[in-house]
Design a protein around this motif. Sequence first.
Motif, mmCIF file in Angstrom:
data_model
loop_
_atom_site.group_PDB
_atom_site.id
_atom_site.type_symbol
_atom_site.label_atom_id
_atom_site.label_comp_id
_atom_site.label_asym_id
_atom_site.label_seq_id
_atom_site.Cartn_x
_atom_site.Cartn_y
_atom_site.Cartn_z
ATOM 1 N N ALA A 306 34.591 3.363 35.524
ATOM 2 C CA ALA A 306 34.326 3.775 36.907
ATOM 3 C C ALA A 306 34.833 2.758 37.920
ATOM 4 N N GLN A 307 34.967 1.496 37.529
ATOM 5 C CA GLN A 307 35.457 0.439 38.417
ATOM 6 C C GLN A 307 36.977 0.301 38.366
ATOM 7 N N ARG A 308 37.617 1.232 37.708
ATOM 8 C CA ARG A 308 39.073 1.264 37.556
ATOM 9 C C ARG A 308 39.585 0.063 36.746
ATOM 10 N N GLN A 309 38.736 -0.408 35.840
ATOM 11 C CA GLN A 309 39.162 -1.432 34.897
ATOM 12 C C GLN A 309 39.698 -0.749 33.631
ATOM 13 N N VAL A 310 40.606 -1.423 32.936
ATOM 14 C CA VAL A 310 41.233 -0.830 31.758
ATOM 15 C C VAL A 310 40.628 -1.427 30.486
ATOM 16 N N LEU A 311 40.460 -0.580 29.468
ATOM 17 C CA LEU A 311 39.882 -0.999 28.190
ATOM 18 C C LEU A 311 40.959 -1.630 27.310
ATOM 19 N N LEU A 312 40.679 -2.832 26.791
ATOM 20 C CA LEU A 312 41.577 -3.516 25.873
ATOM 21 C C LEU A 312 40.816 -3.988 24.645
ATOM 22 N N VAL A 313 41.536 -4.152 23.555
ATOM 23 C CA VAL A 313 40.942 -4.662 22.312
ATOM 24 C C VAL A 313 41.744 -5.874 21.845
ATOM 25 N N ARG A 314 41.067 -6.833 21.217
ATOM 26 C CA ARG A 314 41.757 -7.987 20.644
ATOM 27 C C ARG A 314 41.794 -7.826 19.134
ATOM 28 N N ARG A 315 42.996 -7.873 18.573
ATOM 29 C CA ARG A 315 43.196 -7.531 17.166
ATOM 30 C C ARG A 315 43.051 -8.747 16.254
ATOM 31 N N LYS A 339 41.887 10.256 19.251
ATOM 32 C CA LYS A 339 40.421 10.290 19.329
ATOM 33 C C LYS A 339 39.801 9.509 18.181
ATOM 34 N N ARG A 340 40.352 9.688 16.966
ATOM 35 C CA ARG A 340 39.819 8.979 15.798
ATOM 36 C C ARG A 340 40.009 7.474 15.942
ATOM 37 N N GLU A 341 41.228 7.048 16.339
ATOM 38 C CA GLU A 341 41.513 5.614 16.454
ATOM 39 C C GLU A 341 40.584 4.941 17.469
ATOM 40 N N ILE A 342 40.361 5.583 18.615
ATOM 41 C CA ILE A 342 39.503 4.984 19.646
ATOM 42 C C ILE A 342 38.076 4.866 19.149
ATOM 43 N N GLN A 343 37.601 5.909 18.488
ATOM 44 C CA GLN A 343 36.224 5.852 17.998
ATOM 45 C C GLN A 343 36.074 4.791 16.909
ATOM 46 N N GLU A 344 37.090 4.676 16.016
ATOM 47 C CA GLU A 344 37.029 3.668 14.956
ATOM 48 C C GLU A 344 37.097 2.249 15.524
ATOM 49 N N GLU A 345 37.945 2.036 16.517
ATOM 50 C CA GLU A 345 38.164 0.685 17.029
ATOM 51 C C GLU A 345 37.117 0.242 18.038
ATOM 52 N N TYR A 395 34.870 -4.643 13.501
ATOM 53 C CA TYR A 395 35.243 -6.026 13.218
ATOM 54 C C TYR A 395 36.223 -6.182 12.060
ATOM 55 N N SER A 396 36.468 -5.141 11.281
ATOM 56 C CA SER A 396 37.468 -5.246 10.225
ATOM 57 C C SER A 396 38.880 -5.327 10.813
ATOM 58 N N GLU A 397 39.108 -4.658 11.950
ATOM 59 C CA GLU A 397 40.417 -4.680 12.598
ATOM 60 C C GLU A 397 40.370 -5.294 13.990
ATOM 61 N N ILE A 398 39.233 -5.142 14.675
ATOM 62 C CA ILE A 398 39.128 -5.525 16.083
ATOM 63 C C ILE A 398 38.104 -6.650 16.240
ATOM 64 N N ALA A 399 38.533 -7.745 16.874
ATOM 65 C CA ALA A 399 37.633 -8.877 17.078
ATOM 66 C C ALA A 399 36.783 -8.712 18.328
ATOM 67 N N GLU A 400 37.304 -8.001 19.340
ATOM 68 C CA GLU A 400 36.627 -7.940 20.631
ATOM 69 C C GLU A 400 37.098 -6.721 21.408
ATOM 70 N N VAL A 401 36.166 -6.123 22.182
ATOM 71 C CA VAL A 401 36.490 -4.992 23.057
ATOM 72 C C VAL A 401 35.974 -5.330 24.455
ATOM 73 N N ALA A 402 36.802 -5.118 25.490
ATOM 74 C CA ALA A 402 36.358 -5.454 26.845
ATOM 75 C C ALA A 402 37.191 -4.700 27.880
ATOM 76 N N PHE A 403 36.616 -4.552 29.090
ATOM 77 C CA PHE A 403 37.339 -3.990 30.227
ATOM 78 C C PHE A 403 37.888 -5.131 31.083
ATOM 79 N N PHE A 404 39.096 -4.927 31.621
ATOM 80 C CA PHE A 404 39.753 -5.945 32.441
ATOM 81 C C PHE A 404 40.232 -5.337 33.758
ATOM 82 N N ASP A 405 40.172 -6.148 34.820
ATOM 83 C CA ASP A 405 40.790 -5.739 36.085
ATOM 84 C C ASP A 405 42.299 -5.662 35.897
#
Length: 434
Positions: A306-315, A339-345, A395-405
């Motif tokens: 909602a704040q127009r931040q983008v979702l990123l993942v650290r692999r 859809k599957r990849e986003i839900q898994e990650e 955590y098997s593939e993704i170390a961190e999930v966060a929104f960024f400006d």
Amino acid sequence: MAYLSASRYLSGLIFLGRGWVFMIADQYDVFLFDLDGVIYRDDVVLAGSRRCIRKLRALGKKVYFLTNDPRPTRQELYDRLKSMKISVSQEEIITSGWATAQYLAENNISDVFAIATEGFISELEALGIRTKIEVSCQAVVAGYNENTNFAQIQQAIRHLEKGSRFIATNADKSFPGRNGRCIATGAIVEMIRMVSGKQPFIIGKPYSYIFSIVFRRVVPGSRMVMIGDSLETDILGAHRQGIDAILLYKDKLRFPSKYDYRMPDNIIPNILDLFKPNVEVKNWRNPGFPWPDDVKPGVAAVIFNAQRQVLLVRRNDNGLWSLPSGHLEIGETVIEAIKREIQEETGLIVDVKKLIGVYSDPVSQVFSYPSGATTHFITLSFLCCITGGCMQADYSEIAEVAFFDISNLPINLLKMHPQWLTDALVEQSFSFLR
């Protein structure tokens, strides 16, 4: 230095009527030759090869012979070439079997399970490498032996399952025989790889180790060229090492891309054309991406909150930040895949709003993995919106999930993703093709 340069320059020129003219032999200091199909075929010396080697030596050129055949010893090949009246020293012969023995010795690997001929085994044992293994070994060495059986392949797989390293002399899957194609080392290697799940370290062409032996022996900065008859080993191998490559072939060839590593820098029908007047080789220019093993379809998502931040993942595999992305699996639609990849990650459930673009640029979309595999992805990037779920990293593939400006993205972001993000912000109904 000026005198030496002038001497080298003049040594490769010939005088024809109106003046001095260039030939390919003048453009290089070091010549690498494949053997079977270039110097000889079976036990028959090919036309021009004796004279070619003799003329190169007269011009002061360095000559090396590189073969992927792991079966013969260097002494056996030396004897064969001498019987063909080809001037050679044993130090100029580099086989994938002998090179494999050098690699093992350099890496302190002294106990191996080897699929090999007696010749190859003798190259290993000459360096103190034991091959008669009963229980455990440091490495499985896959070479070639026409009497290889399933029990030996199964034993190799068992050693790999116990933690042994996987090393292969070469990856050629077949070679031409009198009655058709014959199974080669690569077919055996592939069988072991598919069952064990282990990627081998490959010594021979088109991989780097066999070339590195030559690099150590020549003066730094020497001009080098590979002369071969195989696009997949000789030409590709030379280009992967950044050196020019000439194909010995009688017909013209067409390639799908001007950036194809297998495209030779010149094609000559006869080896003596190295001395043909007014023939130049277009120097190889690396296109800016590593040569991939295959091409795969991929999907990626741009997701804003909602704040127009983008979702990123650290692999975990490379430590880089990226848009959520992944592979298209067999039987999936691209919508199901994203859809599957986003839900898994990330643990989030999304709907797909639009296709942002289709991206295939090899410079940004060829990836090398810790396993040794290199893949070129063709990726469909979608604009998605969150409809449910709870944000949680896999955590098997993704170390961190966060929104960024948008204005404060992480520095270690995958290099092509800023473009995808920029395209997602364009208020247009069309999709990009890049």
